[in-house]
Scaffold this active site. Structure first.
Site, PDB file in Angstrom:
ATOM      1  N   LYS A  68      34.906  39.844  36.175  1.00 41.37           N
ATOM      2  CA  LYS A  68      35.731  40.013  37.380  1.00 41.37           C
ATOM      3  C   LYS A  68      37.058  40.683  37.038  1.00 41.37           C
ATOM      4  O   LYS A  68      37.479  41.650  37.692  1.00 41.37           O
ATOM      5  CB  LYS A  68      35.988  38.655  38.043  1.00 41.37           C
ATOM      6  CG  LYS A  68      36.814  38.753  39.315  1.00 41.37           C
ATOM      7  CD  LYS A  68      37.216  37.389  39.828  1.00 41.37           C
ATOM      8  CE  LYS A  68      38.378  36.832  39.037  1.00 41.37           C
ATOM      9  NZ  LYS A  68      38.928  35.578  39.600  1.00 41.37           N
ATOM     10  N   ASP A 127      35.345  37.216  43.433  1.00 40.38           N
ATOM     11  CA  ASP A 127      36.075  35.959  43.299  1.00 40.38           C
ATOM     12  C   ASP A 127      35.580  34.995  44.371  1.00 40.38           C
ATOM     13  O   ASP A 127      34.563  35.243  45.017  1.00 40.38           O
ATOM     14  CB  ASP A 127      37.586  36.199  43.402  1.00 40.38           C
ATOM     15  CG  ASP A 127      37.985  36.801  44.735  1.00 40.38           C
ATOM     16  OD1 ASP A 127      37.131  36.875  45.651  1.00 40.38           O
ATOM     17  OD2 ASP A 127      39.151  37.196  44.874  1.00 40.38           O
TER      18      ASP A 127
END
Length: 208
Positions: free
Chosen positions: A120, A139
């Site tokens: 991420k 997320d």
């Protein structure tokens, strides 16, 4: 509508509503990397209050590589998990000096090899600092909204990312994260989504 048609409408509508940039404040790849690491389990607003002090003390990897971890911990304490974050950031700085001439690397493989940097974070740095669309940063907001809207049936970040990459144009991958994060914070909140005020109300699987 199929998922690609829904994805197009998501982009069209949310681009009219939100800015196409991170909520984190940064000036270069180093600052974005640090800010994104600090943002784990912490609000962007809190990180933006901490980073001005951080970058005044350690404006580049060479300065942070020589820092005392205890001093870094004091500065970033309010972001949570500060001991792990401080250790990871100092060690990352050392690696950048030793292996990358003090520069943040530009590949997924190299970035995820750095302490505390997962996919991420790497996606955020690559897409925003370098304009490299390697993937979509997933997320909690992106995962939640993608599932609610009906863009994925998966709940694990890697699988959600793979599903989203199939239906959104590659050039928009960084924007997908920005737009869904902003909508998640403002409207489609975890406990009380404000569906009546949502610009995606009519195409959201939750409401169909």
């Amino acid at each position: 509508m199929d998922k690609q048609q829904i994805a197009r409408k998501v982009l069209e509508r949310l681009k009219k509503r939100y800015q196409l940039k991170t909520a984190l404040t940064w000036k270069n790849a180093w600052e974005l990397l640090v800010a994104t690491v600090l943002a784990a389990q912490c609000t962007d607003e809190r990180v933006n209050k901490v980073t001005p002090v951080f970058f005044e003390k350690w404006p580049d990897p060479s300065k942070l590589a020589n820092a005392e971890i205890e001093e870094v911990e004091k500065v970033i304490r309010s972001t949570g998990f500060f001991r792990n974050k401080a250790r990871n950031l100092v060690n990352t700085a050392k690696i950048l000096i030793e292996k990358y001439n003090g520069q943040v690397p530009k590949t997924m493989e190299e970035l995820v090899s750095l302490p505390g940097v997962a996919r991420k974070t790497a996606n955020i740095v690559l897409g925003n600092a370098f304009g490299i669309q390697e993937g979509i940063a997933v997320d909690t907001h992106v995962k939640r909204l993608a599932f609610r809207i009906g863009l994925t049936k998966n709940t694990t970040p890697n699988k959600v990312e793979q599903d989203l990459m199939k239906i959104f144009p590659k050039k928009e991958w960084s924007n997908v994260n920005h737009l869904l994060v902003y909508l998640g914070r403002e409207v489609c909140k975890a406990r009380k989504p404000n569906c009546e005020k949502c610009p995606l109300n009519d195409i959201c699987e939750k409401n169909i």
